[in-house]
Write an enzyme that holds these catalytic residues in place. Sequence first.
Site, PDB file in Angstrom:
ATOM      1  N   ARG A  44       0.848  -1.189   0.000  1.00 50.28           N
ATOM      2  CA  ARG A  44       0.000   0.000   0.000  1.00 50.28           C
ATOM      3  C   ARG A  44       0.890   1.249   0.000  1.00 50.28           C
ATOM      4  NH1 ARG A  44      -5.117   1.670  -1.136  1.00 50.28           N
ATOM      5  NH2 ARG A  44      -6.155   2.807   0.541  1.00 50.28           N
ATOM      6  N   THR A  67      -9.725   0.464  -9.725  1.00 47.17           N
ATOM      7  CA  THR A  67      -8.829  -0.459  -9.025  1.00 47.17           C
ATOM      8  C   THR A  67      -8.910  -1.696  -9.883  1.00 47.17           C
ATOM      9  OG1 THR A  67      -9.307   0.474  -6.854  1.00 47.17           O
ATOM     10  CG2 THR A  67      -8.638  -1.808  -6.857  1.00 47.17           C
ATOM     11  N   THR A 120      -4.228  -0.735  -7.096  1.00 43.35           N
ATOM     12  CA  THR A 120      -5.008   0.470  -7.386  1.00 43.35           C
ATOM     13  C   THR A 120      -4.153   1.728  -7.479  1.00 43.35           C
ATOM     14  OG1 THR A 120      -6.948   1.753  -6.698  1.00 43.35           O
ATOM     15  CG2 THR A 120      -5.482   1.021  -4.950  1.00 43.35           C
ATOM     16  N   ASP A 123      -7.813   8.417   0.401  1.00 40.81           N
ATOM     17  CA  ASP A 123      -8.382   7.329   1.214  1.00 40.81           C
ATOM     18  C   ASP A 123      -8.227   7.578   2.714  1.00 40.81           C
ATOM     19  OD1 ASP A 123      -9.598   5.738  -0.630  1.00 40.81           O
ATOM     20  OD2 ASP A 123      -7.991   4.281  -0.815  1.00 40.81           O
ATOM     21  N   SER A 127      -7.807   0.998   3.315  1.00 40.37           N
ATOM     22  CA  SER A 127      -8.296   0.509   2.028  1.00 40.37           C
ATOM     23  C   SER A 127      -9.544  -0.352   2.239  1.00 40.37           C
ATOM     24  CB  SER A 127      -7.204  -0.340   1.383  1.00 40.37           C
ATOM     25  OG  SER A 127      -7.683  -0.966   0.219  1.00 40.37           O
ATOM     26  N   SER A 128     -10.277  -0.554   1.156  1.00 47.25           N
ATOM     27  CA  SER A 128     -11.396  -1.514   1.179  1.00 47.25           C
ATOM     28  C   SER A 128     -11.075  -2.746   0.347  1.00 47.25           C
ATOM     29  CB  SER A 128     -12.663  -0.871   0.603  1.00 47.25           C
ATOM     30  OG  SER A 128     -13.049   0.219   1.385  1.00 47.25           O
ATOM     31  N   GLY A 184     -13.861  -1.265  -6.796  1.00 44.49           N
ATOM     32  CA  GLY A 184     -15.168  -0.695  -6.475  1.00 44.49           C
ATOM     33  C   GLY A 184     -15.206   0.125  -5.209  1.00 44.49           C
ATOM     34  N   GLY A 185     -14.033   0.561  -4.712  1.00 41.77           N
ATOM     35  CA  GLY A 185     -14.023   1.395  -3.505  1.00 41.77           C
ATOM     36  C   GLY A 185     -14.740   0.688  -2.371  1.00 41.77           C
TER      37      GLY A 185
HETATM   38  O1  DON Z   1      -8.033   1.135  -1.458  1.00 46.25           O
HETATM   39  C1  DON Z   1      -9.198   1.416  -1.652  1.00 46.25           C
HETATM   40  O2  DON Z   1     -10.108   0.957  -1.005  1.00 46.25           O
HETATM   41  C2  DON Z   1      -9.553   2.360  -2.782  1.00 46.25           C
HETATM   42  N1  DON Z   1      -8.439   3.197  -3.081  1.00 46.25           N
HETATM   43  C3  DON Z   1      -9.976   1.553  -3.938  1.00 46.25           C
HETATM   44  C4  DON Z   1     -10.509   2.403  -5.052  1.00 46.25           C
HETATM   45  C5  DON Z   1     -11.346   1.617  -5.954  1.00 46.25           C
HETATM   46  O3  DON Z   1     -11.574   0.456  -5.788  1.00 46.25           O
HETATM   47  C6  DON Z   1     -11.952   2.314  -7.052  1.00 46.25           C
HETATM   48  N2  DON Z   1     -12.435   1.309  -7.987  1.00 46.25           N
HETATM   49  N3  DON Z   1     -13.370   1.076  -8.552  1.00 46.25           N
END
Ligand code: DON
Length: 562
Positions: free
Chosen positions: A97, A372, A390, A414, A443-444, A464-465
């Site tokens: 990360r 991501t 990501t 984030d 992160s998710s 997908g955040g």
């Molecule tokens: O680490 C995370 O949770 C976010 N930076 C991820 C971002 C993300 O998945 C966007 N994608 N669709």
Amino acid sequence: MRTFFKTITLVALIYFQILFGASKDPVRGVNGMVVSASDYASEIGLQILMKGGNAVDAAVATGFALSVSYPSAGNIGGGGFFVIHFSDGKQTTIDFREKAPAAVHKDIYLDSDGNFLPDLSQKGWTSSGVPGSPAGLIFAHEKYGSLPFEELIQPAIDLARNGIILSYGAVSSLNSVYTEFLKYPASKMIFTKNGAKYSEGDTLFQTDLAKTLEFIRDLKKDGFYKGKTADLIVKQSMENGGYLTKEDLENYSPVERVPVRGTYRGYDIISMAPPSSGGVALIEALNILENYDLKKLGWASSSYIHYIVESLKHVYADRAEYLGDPDFFDVPADKLISKTYSKELFNLIDEKAKRPSEISRSTFNLYESPQTTHYSIVDKFGNAVSATVTLNSSYGNKIVVDGAGFIMNNEMDDFSSKPGSPNQFGLIGSAANSIEPGKRMLSSMTPTIILQNLKPVLIIGSPGGSTIITTVLQVVLNCLDFGMDIQTAIDLGRFHNQWLPDSIDYEDFLISEDVRNNLTNRGHKFGSKTSLGRAEGILWDRKNKIWTGATDPRGYGKAVGY
Ligand code: DON
């Protein structure tokens, strides 16, 4: 010799694809499989497996290839996580990360009145954390790879130098941020066609990126974190108000962490531990849901959706309050994933929808921007890698490092920029995830491996955040509770609730009028109709004793097996 090898692998690839991969997904593989969001990257990973490389070798090669062929999220300017199961039963994770630069403090994205300025955390050089991907991939190879590093990175170099043919999906993706690319000279030079939009069938050449990848090939970590590449990053960051310094780059190192572990109806789950919230959240949700007979409730019935949504409210409330970088904050992960705690939460769930204030651990909301990518790999030895990487937003902050050819992340967004009060997107976080020098932002991402009798049966993850967690959860339930094949499990509609906002987002055709009325009667509110996640998964077909893989129809990836 190299040409001979290439011809043999190509012939073998075509042969095996006719045998196994030519049919519509799920794609089948006897020995191994790679599923990623890019056909180029999946093929490169598969070639490494067919050459005798292990799943980590293939994951490293696929990771570098994605930085060329899937620049919206595949990266060397961002970060990610590997969750790995080895055939000898050992399991580990690699956390690469991004980290906050040393010069930051918790209020860097606030104006003098204390208002949050999201443009600073999402755009420009101020939004970038210290990239972790090159160090992570190098570390993974040094510790667990078996083939020479050059053989893993060379296909990506060739791809960057010889060009990739842009598919419909690649062009739509690039052109969706076309006006952003025009703002930055190096981004405009590479990701637009002399200032015009790319068209399907055009070739995208990335010679600067090829050179940077060659530095990494020849000098490993020093090819990125020191010397020319580091100089370019630091100079351009400093000239544009960013925080990155030479020391930040030199000091970056990935961390090997123990996976977060759980069980679900007799299956073992391993997933990413903090600084990702993904693994803890997934296991916490599964622990609560284990108390319901989901199959009996019926897939996508109003009761099914109700109990999952009510469980998720607790999970996301806990995420807000308790999760952050464990090197900076005492994360109570063991409690959150304990069966006893889940039973307590289960007992709080009833027939009516709870309002967020009735669940409140603190007040918060999530805002995540869209891009991501996940890839899943198994090899013939019984090793598996689940990898999510990501840049945060699609194409990160859209800035290509001039002369180095890669895009920088905007992962600093984030963090909770203003703990305890909402930003313009409704984002409120807690001290657990406040900005601190050297800290990793929460992160998710949920790269996950599920095992039965100590053998991997499902390798899964998604972008997908904040919706990553619910996407992975629903694919897992589809496979384990409903016995779906991997393609069906990924294809079917999904829904999402993250405690705040107080609404269920959902995909088209999932929720019938009847189900919607039942849910409304229980007190649920509905948000937007939207696309949720892009899962890339591999499932062991117990009956036929074969790997089955599927890419998400919401994207343009590819599953390949042999
Ligand atoms: O680490 C995370 O949770 C976010 N930076 C991820 C971002 C993300 O998945 C966007 N994608 N669709």
